[in-house]
Motif scaffolding. Sequence first.
Motif, PDB file in Angstrom:
ATOM      1  N   LEU A 157       1.268  -0.832   0.133  1.00 18.08           N
ATOM      2  CA  LEU A 157      -0.044  -0.018  -0.471  1.00 18.08           C
ATOM      3  C   LEU A 157       0.614   1.086  -0.206  1.00 18.08           C
ATOM      4  O   LEU A 157       0.738   2.274  -0.946  1.00 18.08           O
ATOM      5  CB  LEU A 157      -1.313  -0.141   1.218  1.00 18.08           C
ATOM      6  CG  LEU A 157      -1.706   0.705   1.624  1.00 18.08           C
ATOM      7  CD1 LEU A 157      -3.137   0.409   0.161  1.00 18.08           C
ATOM      8  CD2 LEU A 157      -2.742   1.245   2.349  1.00 18.08           C
ATOM      9  N   HIS A 158       1.641   0.860   0.898  1.00 23.37           N
ATOM     10  CA  HIS A 158       2.885   2.366   0.960  1.00 23.37           C
ATOM     11  C   HIS A 158       3.681   2.916   0.006  1.00 23.37           C
ATOM     12  O   HIS A 158       3.427   3.916  -0.834  1.00 23.37           O
ATOM     13  CB  HIS A 158       3.829   2.351   2.218  1.00 23.37           C
ATOM     14  CG  HIS A 158       4.430   3.252   2.297  1.00 23.37           C
ATOM     15  ND1 HIS A 158       3.758   5.121   2.519  1.00 23.37           N
ATOM     16  CD2 HIS A 158       6.002   3.586   1.701  1.00 23.37           C
ATOM     17  CE1 HIS A 158       4.791   5.301   3.268  1.00 23.37           C
ATOM     18  NE2 HIS A 158       6.143   5.038   2.706  1.00 23.37           N
ATOM     19  N   HIS A 159       3.496   1.413  -1.087  1.00 24.71           N
ATOM     20  CA  HIS A 159       4.810   1.845  -2.604  1.00 24.71           C
ATOM     21  C   HIS A 159       3.338   1.500  -3.871  1.00 24.71           C
ATOM     22  O   HIS A 159       3.969   2.167  -4.630  1.00 24.71           O
ATOM     23  CB  HIS A 159       5.059   0.690  -2.321  1.00 24.71           C
ATOM     24  CG  HIS A 159       6.755   0.515  -1.997  1.00 24.71           C
ATOM     25  ND1 HIS A 159       8.223   1.363  -2.510  1.00 24.71           N
ATOM     26  CD2 HIS A 159       7.020   0.189  -0.929  1.00 24.71           C
ATOM     27  CE1 HIS A 159       8.252   1.723  -1.590  1.00 24.71           C
ATOM     28  NE2 HIS A 159       8.194   0.885  -0.417  1.00 24.71           N
ATOM     29  N   GLY A 191      10.574  13.461   4.901  1.00 21.27           N
ATOM     30  CA  GLY A 191      11.090  12.147   3.681  1.00 21.27           C
ATOM     31  C   GLY A 191      10.105  12.310   2.385  1.00 21.27           C
ATOM     32  O   GLY A 191      10.088  11.760   1.508  1.00 21.27           O
ATOM     33  N   HIS A 192       8.162  12.620   2.512  1.00 22.00           N
ATOM     34  CA  HIS A 192       7.653  12.298   1.290  1.00 22.00           C
ATOM     35  C   HIS A 192       7.087  13.757   1.339  1.00 22.00           C
ATOM     36  O   HIS A 192       6.164  13.716  -0.010  1.00 22.00           O
ATOM     37  CB  HIS A 192       6.903  11.587   1.947  1.00 22.00           C
ATOM     38  CG  HIS A 192       6.912  10.227   2.411  1.00 22.00           C
ATOM     39  ND1 HIS A 192       7.287   9.699   3.907  1.00 22.00           N
ATOM     40  CD2 HIS A 192       6.646   9.186   2.129  1.00 22.00           C
ATOM     41  CE1 HIS A 192       7.173   8.655   4.118  1.00 22.00           C
ATOM     42  NE2 HIS A 192       7.511   8.021   2.828  1.00 22.00           N
ATOM     43  N   ALA A 193       8.107  14.939   0.563  1.00 20.58           N
ATOM     44  CA  ALA A 193       6.746  16.355   0.489  1.00 20.58           C
ATOM     45  C   ALA A 193       7.508  16.285  -0.801  1.00 20.58           C
ATOM     46  O   ALA A 193       6.656  17.087  -1.439  1.00 20.58           O
ATOM     47  CB  ALA A 193       7.606  17.102   1.385  1.00 20.58           C
ATOM     48  N   PHE A 253      16.196  10.935  -0.283  1.00 22.21           N
ATOM     49  CA  PHE A 253      16.947  10.208  -0.014  1.00 22.21           C
ATOM     50  C   PHE A 253      15.678   9.020   0.096  1.00 22.21           C
ATOM     51  O   PHE A 253      15.623   7.715  -0.648  1.00 22.21           O
ATOM     52  CB  PHE A 253      16.935  10.079   1.085  1.00 22.21           C
ATOM     53  CG  PHE A 253      17.601   8.673   2.079  1.00 22.21           C
ATOM     54  CD1 PHE A 253      18.802   8.167   1.917  1.00 22.21           C
ATOM     55  CD2 PHE A 253      16.929   8.084   2.906  1.00 22.21           C
ATOM     56  CE1 PHE A 253      19.685   7.359   2.234  1.00 22.21           C
ATOM     57  CE2 PHE A 253      17.047   7.485   3.782  1.00 22.21           C
ATOM     58  CZ  PHE A 253      18.465   6.151   3.276  1.00 22.21           C
ATOM     59  N   HIS A 254      14.789   9.670   0.601  1.00 19.94           N
ATOM     60  CA  HIS A 254      12.879   8.215   0.743  1.00 19.94           C
ATOM     61  C   HIS A 254      12.594   8.987  -0.346  1.00 19.94           C
ATOM     62  O   HIS A 254      11.484   7.726  -0.876  1.00 19.94           O
ATOM     63  CB  HIS A 254      12.571   9.415   2.336  1.00 19.94           C
ATOM     64  CG  HIS A 254      11.464   7.650   1.946  1.00 19.94           C
ATOM     65  ND1 HIS A 254      11.706   6.921   2.713  1.00 19.94           N
ATOM     66  CD2 HIS A 254      10.126   8.104   2.050  1.00 19.94           C
ATOM     67  CE1 HIS A 254      10.515   5.635   2.656  1.00 19.94           C
ATOM     68  NE2 HIS A 254       9.674   6.165   2.588  1.00 19.94           N
ATOM     69  N   ASP A 255      12.663   9.636  -1.579  1.00 19.25           N
ATOM     70  CA  ASP A 255      11.774   9.691  -2.035  1.00 19.25           C
ATOM     71  C   ASP A 255      12.514   9.039  -3.465  1.00 19.25           C
ATOM     72  O   ASP A 255      11.848   8.569  -3.835  1.00 19.25           O
ATOM     73  CB  ASP A 255      11.908  11.325  -3.309  1.00 19.25           C
ATOM     74  CG  ASP A 255      11.093  11.545  -4.595  1.00 19.25           C
ATOM     75  OD1 ASP A 255      11.066  10.997  -4.990  1.00 19.25           O
ATOM     76  OD2 ASP A 255       9.986  12.212  -4.321  1.00 19.25           O
ATOM     77  N   HIS A 279      13.389   6.092  -2.861  1.00 18.94           N
ATOM     78  CA  HIS A 279      13.008   4.452  -2.271  1.00 18.94           C
ATOM     79  C   HIS A 279      11.711   4.839  -2.710  1.00 18.94           C
ATOM     80  O   HIS A 279      11.545   3.346  -3.641  1.00 18.94           O
ATOM     81  CB  HIS A 279      12.919   4.628  -0.664  1.00 18.94           C
ATOM     82  CG  HIS A 279      12.603   3.121  -0.251  1.00 18.94           C
ATOM     83  ND1 HIS A 279      13.162   2.283  -0.330  1.00 18.94           N
ATOM     84  CD2 HIS A 279      10.822   3.396  -0.405  1.00 18.94           C
ATOM     85  CE1 HIS A 279      12.601   1.358   0.029  1.00 18.94           C
ATOM     86  NE2 HIS A 279      11.338   1.773   0.484  1.00 18.94           N
ATOM     87  N   HIS A 280      10.951   5.309  -3.155  1.00 19.37           N
ATOM     88  CA  HIS A 280       9.862   5.669  -3.573  1.00 19.37           C
ATOM     89  C   HIS A 280       9.873   4.738  -5.161  1.00 19.37           C
ATOM     90  O   HIS A 280       8.627   3.657  -5.917  1.00 19.37           O
ATOM     91  CB  HIS A 280       9.034   6.600  -3.660  1.00 19.37           C
ATOM     92  CG  HIS A 280       7.847   6.206  -1.988  1.00 19.37           C
ATOM     93  ND1 HIS A 280       6.633   5.676  -2.019  1.00 19.37           N
ATOM     94  CD2 HIS A 280       8.480   7.066  -1.007  1.00 19.37           C
ATOM     95  CE1 HIS A 280       6.155   6.114  -0.573  1.00 19.37           C
ATOM     96  NE2 HIS A 280       7.461   6.230   0.526  1.00 19.37           N
ATOM     97  N   GLY A 281      10.888   6.373  -5.963  1.00 14.23           N
ATOM     98  CA  GLY A 281      10.994   5.997  -7.310  1.00 14.23           C
ATOM     99  C   GLY A 281      11.550   4.741  -7.922  1.00 14.23           C
ATOM    100  O   GLY A 281      11.276   4.224  -8.996  1.00 14.23           O
TER     101      GLY A 281
HETATM  102 ZN   LIG Z   1       7.695   5.963   2.311  1.00 10.82          ZN
END
Ligand SMILES: [Zn+2]
Length: 256
Positions: A124-126, A179-181, A202-204, A206-208
Amino acid sequence: MTLFTEFLILFVMVVAAVLAVMLLTGLFFEVMNARHPERRIQKHRVNKRKWAELKQAPVSILTLSACFAFGLFAQGNGWTIAPLALSWWSGPLMLLVSVVLYDAWFYWVHRLLHWKPFYRFHALHHKSVAPTVWSNHHESFVEALLNQAYYALIVFVLPIPWQMLVVQKVYDQISGMLGHAGHEHFASPAGRTPWPLASTVFHDQHHGHFRFNYGHSFSLWDRWMGTLHPRYDATLEGFEPGGEAVVEGRPGPERS
Ligand SMILES: [Zn+2]
Ligand SMILES: [Zn+2]
């Protein structure tokens, strides 16, 4: 008053405080993002999933608030090891230790969530390939519980004064949303080698890119374990004043 009623009052107070911090932080980034479109990280990918993400927020917020309230409650009732008295040295020291420990906890829980038998709790988070500030709370109950169980358990092994645990939770709430901005507003050399801090890029990433950058506040575990995105340092540097932008993300639709 029964123990359960006392816990319920604390829980409601925690939920209210988390909601207040979440809304203020979200509003701050909505305004900042609108003012600085040039700071968008995945420039070609549009995310219109904000409302879908927010629908899941109650599950996330109730779960994290329950874990955090339980930690405070257990310590307040003397069920844990005795916390140190708050002083000029014990406060910062315990906070630092706890932030470092949480980063390790988050990294390994996150690696576990990417392991096939557990991925269904993290899928879901991804769904948001290009995150928004609200993606922070777009998570399943099990994912929220695994991440936030830290706050329920740490008080049993670390003598952290409750005030410092509150500071850490506020920091965790804000930094999780940061981190999600989706926009890199605070690019700084402190976020890249040889410094340990993470960043929004960094976290962007991770999603990308999915298989890199599993950490939270620091990039250390990813550097040690070889899971840091190979272009992380260069991409972040591109967002610093005078930096040359590295375009993240290819054009493409969001998964939904
Ligand atoms: Zn995330
Ligand atoms: Zn993940």
